[in-house]
Design a protein around this motif. Structure first.
Motif, PDB file in Angstrom:
ATOM      1  N   UNK A 116       0.854  -1.178   0.000  1.00 34.08           N
ATOM      2  CA  UNK A 116       0.000   0.000   0.000  1.00 34.08           C
ATOM      3  C   UNK A 116       0.898   1.238   0.000  1.00 34.08           C
ATOM      4  N   UNK A 117       0.590   2.193  -0.881  1.00 36.79           N
ATOM      5  CA  UNK A 117       1.327   3.462  -0.956  1.00 36.79           C
ATOM      6  C   UNK A 117       0.361   4.596  -0.653  1.00 36.79           C
ATOM      7  N   UNK A 118       0.763   5.507   0.250  1.00 35.16           N
ATOM      8  CA  UNK A 118      -0.109   6.611   0.653  1.00 35.16           C
ATOM      9  C   UNK A 118       0.708   7.896   0.773  1.00 35.16           C
ATOM     10  N   UNK A 119       0.128   9.008   0.324  1.00 39.04           N
ATOM     11  CA  UNK A 119       0.854  10.275   0.355  1.00 39.04           C
ATOM     12  C   UNK A 119      -0.002  11.375   0.985  1.00 39.04           C
ATOM     13  N   UNK A 120       0.667  12.296   1.655  1.00 40.34           N
ATOM     14  CA  UNK A 120       0.085  13.526   2.176  1.00 40.34           C
ATOM     15  C   UNK A 120      -0.941  13.244   3.275  1.00 40.34           C
ATOM     16  N   UNK A 121      -2.217  13.569   3.070  1.00 37.69           N
ATOM     17  CA  UNK A 121      -3.248  13.344   4.088  1.00 37.69           C
ATOM     18  C   UNK A 121      -3.840  11.936   4.018  1.00 37.69           C
ATOM     19  N   UNK A 122      -3.442  11.128   3.032  1.00 40.52           N
ATOM     20  CA  UNK A 122      -4.048   9.809   2.828  1.00 40.52           C
ATOM     21  C   UNK A 122      -3.968   8.882   4.047  1.00 40.52           C
ATOM     22  N   UNK A 123      -2.918   8.958   4.887  1.00 44.08           N
ATOM     23  CA  UNK A 123      -2.890   8.063   6.050  1.00 44.08           C
ATOM     24  C   UNK A 123      -4.071   8.205   7.007  1.00 44.08           C
ATOM     25  N   UNK A 124      -4.878   9.269   6.873  1.00 43.49           N
ATOM     26  CA  UNK A 124      -6.090   9.352   7.677  1.00 43.49           C
ATOM     27  C   UNK A 124      -6.956   8.114   7.468  1.00 43.49           C
ATOM     28  N   UNK A 125      -7.039   7.627   6.231  1.00 45.08           N
ATOM     29  CA  UNK A 125      -7.830   6.431   5.955  1.00 45.08           C
ATOM     30  C   UNK A 125      -7.187   5.204   6.602  1.00 45.08           C
ATOM     31  N   UNK A 126      -5.849   5.177   6.658  1.00 43.31           N
ATOM     32  CA  UNK A 126      -5.144   4.068   7.315  1.00 43.31           C
ATOM     33  C   UNK A 126      -5.377   4.090   8.824  1.00 43.31           C
ATOM     34  N   UNK A 127      -5.455   5.287   9.391  1.00 41.90           N
ATOM     35  CA  UNK A 127      -5.775   5.423  10.820  1.00 41.90           C
ATOM     36  C   UNK A 127      -7.134   4.789  11.083  1.00 41.90           C
ATOM     37  N   UNK A 128      -8.097   5.118  10.245  1.00 44.54           N
ATOM     38  CA  UNK A 128      -9.461   4.605  10.417  1.00 44.54           C
ATOM     39  C   UNK A 128      -9.508   3.084  10.269  1.00 44.54           C
ATOM     40  N   UNK A 129      -8.667   2.549   9.387  1.00 44.89           N
ATOM     41  CA  UNK A 129      -8.634   1.097   9.150  1.00 44.89           C
ATOM     42  C   UNK A 129      -7.902   0.348  10.258  1.00 44.89           C
ATOM     43  N   UNK A 130      -7.286   1.078  11.179  1.00 42.86           N
ATOM     44  CA  UNK A 130      -6.577   0.489  12.324  1.00 42.86           C
ATOM     45  C   UNK A 130      -5.487  -0.491  11.868  1.00 42.86           C
ATOM     46  N   UNK A 131      -4.647  -0.002  10.943  1.00 41.74           N
ATOM     47  CA  UNK A 131      -3.582  -0.858  10.397  1.00 41.74           C
ATOM     48  C   UNK A 131      -2.187  -0.292  10.668  1.00 41.74           C
ATOM     49  N   UNK A 132      -2.078   0.694  11.563  1.00 38.99           N
ATOM     50  CA  UNK A 132      -0.806   1.390  11.733  1.00 38.99           C
ATOM     51  C   UNK A 132      -0.033   1.008  12.991  1.00 38.99           C
TER      52      UNK A 132
END
Length: 200
Positions: A116-132
């Protein structure tokens, strides 16, 4: 920017790359440059969104171009794709994180061990997915506290490639990092595709 289409998707191919976007709010250059990098690598980029039709991209706060949706997230599965790209823009991940189907789609890639590649504000969705939890990543600076609260380690780097988890996570901070971001994630995607082709 050419589009992938449902007819171009080869089922289960690691060469299919999903770009997950809300119906509006993506930072256009964070979509178009990675999309071109995927196409240049010989892979098939596909635009996945929460609604059919076209998505509205932005240049900062100004409306920019629209782009055709190839697949609605409710019909999508990580099984169809080899990797996932999450472009930024403030409104884009903020809308995705309240869509349970989009969050579940993101989580599928982590569960399946796919990059998975994410840039800028995109990690907000990763926070919600509880994968960090236990992951190291970067983002736009305003997202760092959310990442830390979600169990991740935030770093201020042009690009961060993290292998400490079920999958490879590639992150960058902002549009100025796009060249490094695209080089890093296309290299990681190529490795994943080679492993998939070898059946390992």
């Amino acid at each position: 920017m050419g589009h992938g289409s449902a007819s171009a998707i080869r089922f289960g191919s690691s060469k299919n790359i999903a770009f997950l976007l809300a119906p509006e709010g993506v930072e256009q250059i964070e979509l178009t440059e990675p999309w071109q990098a995927v196409a240049d690598a010989g892979d098939t980029p596909c635009l996945v969104s929460t609604k059919p039709g076209r998505i509205q991209a932005f240049d900062h706060l100004d409306k920019a171009d629209t782009f055709a949706v190839d697949q609605v997230v409710s019909d999508a599965s990580a099984e169809i794709y080899g990797c996932l790209v999450l472009p930024g823009g403030v409104a884009n991940p903020d809308a995705l994180r309240v869509d349970s189907g989009a969050v579940a789609f993101v989580r599928e890639f982590f569960d399946a061990g796919k990059p998975v590649a994410a840039i800028c504000h995109a990690p907000w969705t990763l926070v919600e997915a509880d994968v960090l939890r236990g992951r190291t990543l970067t983002s736009w600076p305003s997202v760092r506290t959310d990442i830390r609260n979600a169990g991740g380690t935030w770093v201020d780097e042009q690009v961060m490639v993290c292998h400490d988890g079920p999958n490879t996570l590639i992150t960058s901070r902002k549009p100025d990092d796009l060249k490094a971001f695209c080089a890093a994630f296309t290299a990681e995607f190529a490795k994943a595709s080679a492993r998939a082709a070898a059946g390992t």
